[in-house]
Design a protein around this motif. Structure first.
Motif, PDB file in Angstrom:
ATOM      1  N   GLU A 179      -7.274  -0.917 -15.321  1.00 15.88           N
ATOM      2  CA  GLU A 179      -6.465  -2.115 -15.530  1.00 15.88           C
ATOM      3  C   GLU A 179      -5.904  -2.680 -14.227  1.00 15.88           C
ATOM      4  OE1 GLU A 179      -6.054  -3.621 -18.545  1.00 15.88           O
ATOM      5  OE2 GLU A 179      -7.458  -2.123 -19.302  1.00 15.88           O
ATOM      6  N   ARG A 180      -6.199  -2.008 -13.115  1.00 13.36           N
ATOM      7  CA  ARG A 180      -5.742  -2.456 -11.792  1.00 13.36           C
ATOM      8  C   ARG A 180      -4.226  -2.621 -11.761  1.00 13.36           C
ATOM      9  NH1 ARG A 180      -9.020  -2.118  -7.955  1.00 13.36           N
ATOM     10  NH2 ARG A 180      -8.257  -3.944  -6.874  1.00 13.36           N
ATOM     11  N   GLU A 181      -3.527  -1.566 -12.181  1.00 11.33           N
ATOM     12  CA  GLU A 181      -2.070  -1.583 -12.224  1.00 11.33           C
ATOM     13  C   GLU A 181      -1.488  -1.397 -10.830  1.00 11.33           C
ATOM     14  OE1 GLU A 181      -0.361   0.872 -15.416  1.00 11.33           O
ATOM     15  OE2 GLU A 181      -2.432   1.171 -16.056  1.00 11.33           O
ATOM     16  N   THR A 182      -0.314  -1.946 -10.607  1.00 12.45           N
ATOM     17  CA  THR A 182       0.395  -1.788  -9.340  1.00 12.45           C
ATOM     18  C   THR A 182       0.752  -0.323  -9.133  1.00 12.45           C
ATOM     19  OG1 THR A 182       1.310  -4.003  -9.502  1.00 12.45           O
ATOM     20  CG2 THR A 182       2.483  -2.455  -8.071  1.00 12.45           C
ATOM     21  N   CYS A 183       0.590   0.166  -7.917  1.00  7.81           N
ATOM     22  CA  CYS A 183       0.878   1.563  -7.607  1.00  7.81           C
ATOM     23  C   CYS A 183       2.375   1.834  -7.421  1.00  7.81           C
ATOM     24  CB  CYS A 183       0.154   2.001  -6.337  1.00  7.81           C
ATOM     25  SG  CYS A 183      -1.611   2.236  -6.554  1.00  7.81           S
ATOM     26  N   LEU A 184       3.028   1.023  -6.594  1.00 10.77           N
ATOM     27  CA  LEU A 184       4.396   1.331  -6.201  1.00 10.77           C
ATOM     28  C   LEU A 184       5.432   0.618  -7.067  1.00 10.77           C
ATOM     29  CD1 LEU A 184       4.128   1.254  -2.307  1.00 10.77           C
ATOM     30  CD2 LEU A 184       4.051   3.228  -3.829  1.00 10.77           C
ATOM     31  N   TYR A 185       6.453   1.392  -7.469  1.00 15.41           N
ATOM     32  CA  TYR A 185       7.572   0.877  -8.256  1.00 15.41           C
ATOM     33  C   TYR A 185       8.873   1.325  -7.622  1.00 15.41           C
ATOM     34  CZ  TYR A 185       4.481  -0.595 -11.980  1.00 15.41           C
ATOM     35  OH  TYR A 185       3.519  -1.242 -12.703  1.00 15.41           O
ATOM     36  N   LEU A 186       9.845   0.429  -7.618  1.00 23.43           N
ATOM     37  CA  LEU A 186      11.147   0.680  -7.028  1.00 23.43           C
ATOM     38  C   LEU A 186      12.193   0.824  -8.124  1.00 23.43           C
ATOM     39  CD1 LEU A 186      13.118   0.688  -4.564  1.00 23.43           C
ATOM     40  CD2 LEU A 186      13.202  -1.806  -4.792  1.00 23.43           C
ATOM     41  N   CYS A 233       5.012   6.263  -6.599  1.00 22.02           N
ATOM     42  CA  CYS A 233       3.628   5.801  -6.685  1.00 22.02           C
ATOM     43  C   CYS A 233       3.057   6.301  -8.001  1.00 22.02           C
ATOM     44  CB  CYS A 233       2.795   6.321  -5.510  1.00 22.02           C
ATOM     45  SG  CYS A 233       1.067   5.804  -5.632  1.00 22.02           S
ATOM     46  N   LYS A 234       2.653   5.386  -8.855  1.00 28.47           N
ATOM     47  CA  LYS A 234       2.083   5.749 -10.158  1.00 28.47           C
ATOM     48  C   LYS A 234       0.673   6.299 -10.023  1.00 28.47           C
ATOM     49  CE  LYS A 234       5.563   4.116 -12.588  1.00 28.47           C
ATOM     50  NZ  LYS A 234       6.437   4.882 -13.419  1.00 28.47           N
ATOM     51  N   ALA A 235       0.014   6.006  -8.909  1.00 28.29           N
ATOM     52  CA  ALA A 235      -1.353   6.484  -8.704  1.00 28.29           C
ATOM     53  C   ALA A 235      -1.393   7.962  -8.310  1.00 28.29           C
ATOM     54  CB  ALA A 235      -2.058   5.643  -7.643  1.00 28.29           C
ATOM     55  N   CYS A 236      -0.594   8.334  -7.311  1.00 25.55           N
ATOM     56  CA  CYS A 236      -0.660   9.724  -6.806  1.00 25.55           C
ATOM     57  C   CYS A 236       0.570  10.552  -7.151  1.00 25.55           C
ATOM     58  CB  CYS A 236      -0.881   9.727  -5.298  1.00 25.55           C
ATOM     59  SG  CYS A 236       0.504   9.118  -4.312  1.00 25.55           S
ATOM     60  N   GLY A 237       1.615   9.899  -7.685  1.00 28.56           N
ATOM     61  CA  GLY A 237       2.802  10.629  -8.106  1.00 28.56           C
ATOM     62  C   GLY A 237       3.806  10.924  -6.993  1.00 28.56           C
ATOM     63  N   THR A 238       3.554  10.464  -5.793  1.00 30.66           N
ATOM     64  CA  THR A 238       4.485  10.683  -4.688  1.00 30.66           C
ATOM     65  C   THR A 238       5.790   9.927  -4.954  1.00 30.66           C
ATOM     66  OG1 THR A 238       2.607  10.882  -3.190  1.00 30.66           O
ATOM     67  CG2 THR A 238       4.761  10.560  -2.188  1.00 30.66           C
ATOM     68  N   HIS A 239       6.893  10.512  -4.496  1.00 38.03           N
ATOM     69  CA  HIS A 239       8.219   9.976  -4.779  1.00 38.03           C
ATOM     70  C   HIS A 239       9.032   9.987  -3.495  1.00 38.03           C
ATOM     71  CE1 HIS A 239      12.356  10.292  -6.379  1.00 38.03           C
ATOM     72  NE2 HIS A 239      11.886   9.496  -7.319  1.00 38.03           N
ATOM     73  N   GLU A 258       0.825  -1.197   0.000  1.00 37.58           N
ATOM     74  CA  GLU A 258       0.000   0.000   0.000  1.00 37.58           C
ATOM     75  C   GLU A 258       0.868   1.259   0.000  1.00 37.58           C
ATOM     76  OE1 GLU A 258      -2.492   1.628   3.570  1.00 37.58           O
ATOM     77  OE2 GLU A 258      -3.679   0.094   2.520  1.00 37.58           O
ATOM     78  N   CYS A 259       0.500   2.230  -0.812  1.00 42.49           N
ATOM     79  CA  CYS A 259       1.197   3.515  -0.836  1.00 42.49           C
ATOM     80  C   CYS A 259       0.893   4.264   0.459  1.00 42.49           C
ATOM     81  CB  CYS A 259       0.737   4.344  -2.038  1.00 42.49           C
ATOM     82  SG  CYS A 259       1.344   6.050  -2.025  1.00 42.49           S
ATOM     83  N   PRO A 260       1.897   4.700   1.187  1.00 43.08           N
ATOM     84  CA  PRO A 260       1.655   5.428   2.430  1.00 43.08           C
ATOM     85  C   PRO A 260       0.943   6.765   2.211  1.00 43.08           C
ATOM     86  CG  PRO A 260       3.962   4.765   2.259  1.00 43.08           C
ATOM     87  CD  PRO A 260       3.323   4.470   0.948  1.00 43.08           C
ATOM     88  N   SER A 261       1.048   7.312   1.012  1.00 43.90           N
ATOM     89  CA  SER A 261       0.450   8.609   0.737  1.00 43.90           C
ATOM     90  C   SER A 261      -1.024   8.522   0.346  1.00 43.90           C
ATOM     91  CB  SER A 261       1.245   9.302  -0.369  1.00 43.90           C
ATOM     92  OG  SER A 261       0.737  10.586  -0.614  1.00 43.90           O
ATOM     93  N   CYS A 262      -1.349   7.665  -0.635  1.00 47.24           N
ATOM     94  CA  CYS A 262      -2.737   7.588  -1.127  1.00 47.24           C
ATOM     95  C   CYS A 262      -3.464   6.326  -0.662  1.00 47.24           C
ATOM     96  CB  CYS A 262      -2.773   7.679  -2.648  1.00 47.24           C
ATOM     97  SG  CYS A 262      -2.054   6.273  -3.518  1.00 47.24           S
ATOM     98  N   THR A 263      -2.784   5.452   0.027  1.00 47.15           N
ATOM     99  CA  THR A 263      -3.314   4.197   0.597  1.00 47.15           C
ATOM    100  C   THR A 263      -3.877   3.221  -0.441  1.00 47.15           C
ATOM    101  OG1 THR A 263      -5.543   5.007   1.097  1.00 47.15           O
ATOM    102  CG2 THR A 263      -3.851   5.355   2.795  1.00 47.15           C
ATOM    103  N   GLN A 264      -3.404   3.303  -1.676  1.00 52.36           N
ATOM    104  CA  GLN A 264      -3.846   2.373  -2.703  1.00 52.36           C
ATOM    105  C   GLN A 264      -2.754   1.331  -2.980  1.00 52.36           C
ATOM    106  OE1 GLN A 264      -6.145   4.060  -6.143  1.00 52.36           O
ATOM    107  NE2 GLN A 264      -5.073   5.926  -5.495  1.00 52.36           N
ATOM    108  N   LYS A 265      -3.186   0.146  -3.374  1.00 50.28           N
ATOM    109  CA  LYS A 265      -2.254  -0.896  -3.814  1.00 50.28           C
ATOM    110  C   LYS A 265      -2.261  -0.997  -5.324  1.00 50.28           C
ATOM    111  CE  LYS A 265      -2.769  -3.723   0.335  1.00 50.28           C
ATOM    112  NZ  LYS A 265      -3.198  -5.008   0.873  1.00 50.28           N
ATOM    113  N   VAL A 266      -3.423  -0.781  -5.941  1.00 49.35           N
ATOM    114  CA  VAL A 266      -3.590  -0.810  -7.394  1.00 49.35           C
ATOM    115  C   VAL A 266      -4.428   0.401  -7.791  1.00 49.35           C
ATOM    116  CG1 VAL A 266      -3.382  -3.317  -7.637  1.00 49.35           C
ATOM    117  CG2 VAL A 266      -5.615  -2.308  -7.229  1.00 49.35           C
ATOM    118  N   PHE A 267      -4.374   0.759  -9.084  1.00 51.30           N
ATOM    119  CA  PHE A 267      -5.154   1.901  -9.548  1.00 51.30           C
ATOM    120  C   PHE A 267      -5.581   1.698 -10.999  1.00 51.30           C
ATOM    121  CE2 PHE A 267      -1.030   2.773 -11.204  1.00 51.30           C
ATOM    122  CZ  PHE A 267      -1.187   3.623 -12.287  1.00 51.30           C
ATOM    123  N   GLY A 268      -6.541   2.497 -11.417  1.00 51.39           N
ATOM    124  CA  GLY A 268      -7.001   2.496 -12.793  1.00 51.39           C
ATOM    125  C   GLY A 268      -7.858   1.298 -13.156  1.00 51.39           C
TER     126      GLY A 268
END
Length: 179
Positions: free
Chosen positions: A144-151, A170-176, A132-142
């Motif tokens: 297509e249910r894409e993964t939010c966090l990328y390393l 985070c691809k969902a909210c753009g936090t870095h 889960e993204c600590p900022s937007c609390t999502q695991k997937v988005f969109g």
């Protein structure tokens, strides 16, 4: 990077370090145009027939966006119709500009360079599925249910960065996050 060197990297062949070796590479705009309309040989052995591959719409959209941005800036700066994209960039790189125009052109050419390189040589990223993204609390988005966090933990395909240089996005909210 200076405006002149940015213009040269976009329009002219230049030397670049790739995979620990230095070699001559074409201008980034040439590479982008090749990405727009690559071709492949569809014939058998000894065949000379070629068939066009479908157009890469993302590369075409990027080329059109760069062309529009640069040509509009050129027309505004010089007060005349803009020639071809490469001619505009070459003239911009070789000219002296007031500080505000120098800054604007440098920003736009840096943006064009970064976008082309991101499209042609995307970073290898590791998906962080189920976290889960600590900022937007999502695991997937969109849809297509894409993964939010990328390393971002790789220098190249075989070499990992030091752990202190890792970055998470985070691809969902753009936090870095870095470090």
């Amino acid at each position: 990077m200076t405006l002149r060197s940015l213009a040269q990297e976009l329009t002219e062949p230049h030397m670049k370090m790739i995979g620990g070796r230095i070699g001559k590479v074409p201008g980034l705009l040439t590479e982008l145009r090749e990405a727009v309309s690559g071709s492949s040989d569809t014939g058998g052995a000894g065949s000379t027939s070629k068939q066009r591959v479908l157009v890469n719409a993302g590369a075409l959209d990027l080329l059109n966006e760069i062309t529009e941005t640069v040509r509009t800036g050129y027309a505004d700066r010089y007060g005349q119709g803009a020639p071809t994209l490469e001619t505009c960039i070459d003239a911009i790189g070789k000219s002296e500009h007031p500080a505000d125009w120098e800054s604007w052109f440098t920003e736009k050419l840096n943006w064009a360079k970064a976008e082309i390189e991101a499209m042609l040589r995307p970073k290898k990223m590791r998906r962080l599925d189920g976290i889960e993204c600590p900022s937007c609390t999502q695991k997937v988005f969109g849809a297509e249910r894409e993964t939010c966090l990328y390393l971002d933990c790789w220098i190249d395909d075989d070499t990992a960065k030091h752990i202190t240089e890792w970055e998470v996005e985070c691809k969902a909210c753009g936090t870095h996050w870095a470090g």
